[in-house]
Design a protein around this motif. Structure first.
Motif, PDB file in Angstrom:
ATOM      1  N   GLY A   1       0.778  -1.229   0.000  1.00 43.50           N
ATOM      2  CA  GLY A   1       0.000   0.000   0.000  1.00 43.50           C
ATOM      3  C   GLY A   1       0.807   1.275   0.000  1.00 43.50           C
ATOM      4  O   GLY A   1       0.538   2.206  -0.774  1.00 43.50           O
ATOM      5  N   VAL A   2       1.818   1.344   0.861  1.00 44.32           N
ATOM      6  CA  VAL A   2       2.576   2.591   1.033  1.00 44.32           C
ATOM      7  C   VAL A   2       3.317   3.019  -0.238  1.00 44.32           C
ATOM      8  O   VAL A   2       3.317   4.207  -0.577  1.00 44.32           O
ATOM      9  CB  VAL A   2       3.534   2.465   2.231  1.00 44.32           C
ATOM     10  CG1 VAL A   2       4.456   3.674   2.326  1.00 44.32           C
ATOM     11  CG2 VAL A   2       2.729   2.320   3.521  1.00 44.32           C
ATOM     12  N   PRO A   3       3.979   2.109  -0.978  1.00 48.77           N
ATOM     13  CA  PRO A   3       4.682   2.567  -2.189  1.00 48.77           C
ATOM     14  C   PRO A   3       3.773   3.302  -3.176  1.00 48.77           C
ATOM     15  O   PRO A   3       4.202   4.271  -3.808  1.00 48.77           O
ATOM     16  CB  PRO A   3       5.223   1.260  -2.794  1.00 48.77           C
ATOM     17  CG  PRO A   3       5.365   0.341  -1.630  1.00 48.77           C
ATOM     18  CD  PRO A   3       4.211   0.677  -0.734  1.00 48.77           C
ATOM     19  N   ARG A   4       2.526   2.878  -3.303  1.00 46.35           N
ATOM     20  CA  ARG A   4       1.605   3.551  -4.213  1.00 46.35           C
ATOM     21  C   ARG A   4       1.306   4.968  -3.730  1.00 46.35           C
ATOM     22  O   ARG A   4       1.213   5.905  -4.528  1.00 46.35           O
ATOM     23  CB  ARG A   4       0.304   2.752  -4.327  1.00 46.35           C
ATOM     24  CG  ARG A   4       0.505   1.366  -4.933  1.00 46.35           C
ATOM     25  CD  ARG A   4      -0.813   0.607  -4.990  1.00 46.35           C
ATOM     26  NE  ARG A   4      -0.619  -0.741  -5.538  1.00 46.35           N
ATOM     27  CZ  ARG A   4      -1.584  -1.628  -5.665  1.00 46.35           C
ATOM     28  NH1 ARG A   4      -2.826  -1.333  -5.296  1.00 46.35           N
ATOM     29  NH2 ARG A   4      -1.328  -2.834  -6.173  1.00 46.35           N
ATOM     30  N   LEU A   5       1.142   5.116  -2.417  1.00 48.43           N
ATOM     31  CA  LEU A   5       0.855   6.441  -1.873  1.00 48.43           C
ATOM     32  C   LEU A   5       2.039   7.396  -2.029  1.00 48.43           C
ATOM     33  O   LEU A   5       1.844   8.620  -2.094  1.00 48.43           O
ATOM     34  CB  LEU A   5       0.489   6.318  -0.386  1.00 48.43           C
ATOM     35  CG  LEU A   5      -0.774   5.512  -0.060  1.00 48.43           C
ATOM     36  CD1 LEU A   5      -0.955   5.386   1.451  1.00 48.43           C
ATOM     37  CD2 LEU A   5      -2.006   6.166  -0.682  1.00 48.43           C
TER      38      LEU A   5
END
Length: 443
Positions: free
Chosen positions: A230-234
């Motif tokens: 999730g975090v890499p996309r954000l």
């Protein structure tokens, strides 16, 4: 009454600052001087910083001037230094995770790095585990079972310090050679495997057995999945912005620093230590080379110069080599031999089976024994989680020092300068290459 209370609090805070600041100055001075001496002797700076921490502890400073050492490092100052070292260690492991290049592939066979990683990791794990099994009765804590102790010792000895290895290869222009690329990817696999191994082991230990640890392991897996998926996309917009600017703006720095701190807090709540949160946060960072370069250029020098020496000093204050028992010394010698032999001969034979020359194989065998500060982090977690005793911690610190000191001599003996130059020219470096890890990437 309120004025008197406020005045007392202010005086207490001032007294605490007057305790912490001299201790911090002594730590940084010792790290700078002995780190510089290590570089002059052809060793990594981190090795000198680790030795500086040991010398500030009871082994030397506490032995020569126990009262002065107690004045320099009072108990209340150590509490503040511990918090600073934990923050520094979390941020450092964040930078280590962010520095791992998942896209790097060995040009000929994609499975070669996994072969080299397994050939260094598994023999050290098995040999170290055997040492732990055989000497559990003599050196382990009563509340740690035989298999937990054995697996911890094996896991500690299976580490390779990726940042130290990367720095050595960059200094010699070998990062783009076939040998260099293969070694770096294998070391990254070893490190990731060791941290996952330790996270599982501490979860089992603190969860009172495998069944009791299941919720902790489940939360850890959930946290890791959310972070890595999730975090890499954000963060993609942030990576594009940093790529355009070429540096981290103050606003971006707030985001980048808050992420590992929050992740460290969450993993502490889960029960697997804040270091793991920092490492996973680093793995979740965007893989854009320009972002990684900007991140390291802004953070690494500050973290490694100001905060990491505090960690080494506190490790040194825990290391006492003056009154080790014969059993503990025997354990230290056995662990040293097991760790060295597992990495050196396992990696050497793997390189030979991958059709490298014997010189290249022995050179990589030496390099993969680089443990640097990574084993110090590993055993500090083990001590904090009650997996090992202070005497066992002390001898494993010396294992880290000795194996790390042997890396460059072994490498230079296997690959003299004239052969190394030929090796470095076998693959032309791509342009532009990301900036290598800075200063204490020798950690």
């Amino acid at each position: 009454m309120q004025d008197h209370t406020s005045l007392a609090v202010r005086d207490s805070n001032l007294e605490l600052a007057l305790d912490v600041l001299p201790a911090l100055a002594v730590i940084l001075l010792a790290a700078a001087v002995i780190g510089r001496l290590a570089v002059m002797l052809g060793q990594p700076r981190v090795l000198g910083e680790i030795i500086a921490g040991i010398l500030l502890g009871p082994t030397l400073f506490g032995w020569l001037a126990p009262e002065l050492q107690a004045d320099v490092f009072p108990a209340q100052a150590r509490s503040v230094l511990y918090v600073l070292s934990t923050i520094g260690l979390t941020l450092y492991m964040f930078l280590v995770g962010a520095g791992l290049d998942h896209s790097r592939q060995e040009s000929e066979r994609k499975h070669h790095p996994a072969v080299l990683a397994a050939s260094g990791f598994l023999p050290s794990l098995v040999l170290g585990g055997l040492v732990g099994l055989l000497m559990w009765d003599d050196v382990s804590r009563d509340d740690v079972n035989r298999w937990e102790f054995a697996l911890f010792v094996g896991g500690a000895l299976s580490l390779t310090a990726l940042p130290m290895l990367a720095r050595m290869l960059y200094e010699r222009g070998l990062q783009n050679s076939r040998l260099g690329r293969l070694s770096l990817v294998a070391a990254s696999i070893d490190d990731a495997a060791a941290w996952c191994f330790l996270a599982t082991l501490t979860a089992v230990h603190t969860g009172s057995g495998a069944v009791g640890a299941l919720p902790m392991i489940g939360y850890s897996i959930l946290f890791t999945v959310v972070m890595l998926l999730g975090v890499p996309r954000l963060l993609r917009p942030l990576a594009r912005h940093v790529g355009r600017q070429g540096t981290l703006s103050p606003g971006a720095m707030y985001v980048v620093v808050i992420i590992p701190i929050v992740c460290g807090y969450l993993t502490d709540l889960i029960g697997i230590y804040s270091v793991f949160g920092g490492f996973i946060a680093g793995l979740a960072m965007p893989r854009d080379p320009r972002f990684r370069q900007a991140l390291h250029s802004r953070m690494m020098d500050t973290v490694s110069t100001l905060l990491l020496p505090i960690f080494f000093a506190l490790s040194g204050l825990t290391t006492d080599l003056r009154s080790l028992s014969a059993d503990t010394l025997l354990f230290g010698v056995a662990a040293l031999l097991a760790g060295f032999a597992g990495k050196y001969f396992g990696s050497t034979l793997a390189m030979k089976t991958l059709r490298f020359s014997w010189r290249e194989a022995f050179a990589v065998g030496g390099l993969m024994n680089a443990r640097g500060m990574m084993i110090i982090v590993f055993i500090n977690i083990g001590l904090a989680q009650g997996l090992i005793t202070k005497p066992v911690f002390s001898v494993l610190v010396m294992v880290a020092v000795i194996t790390s000191a042997a890396v460059l001599p072994l490498y230079r003996r296997a690959l003299p300068k004239h052969l190394e130059l030929n090796l470095g020219s076998e693959v032309p470096p791509p342009a532009p290459a990301p900036r290598p890890l800075t200063t204490t990437d020798t950690h």
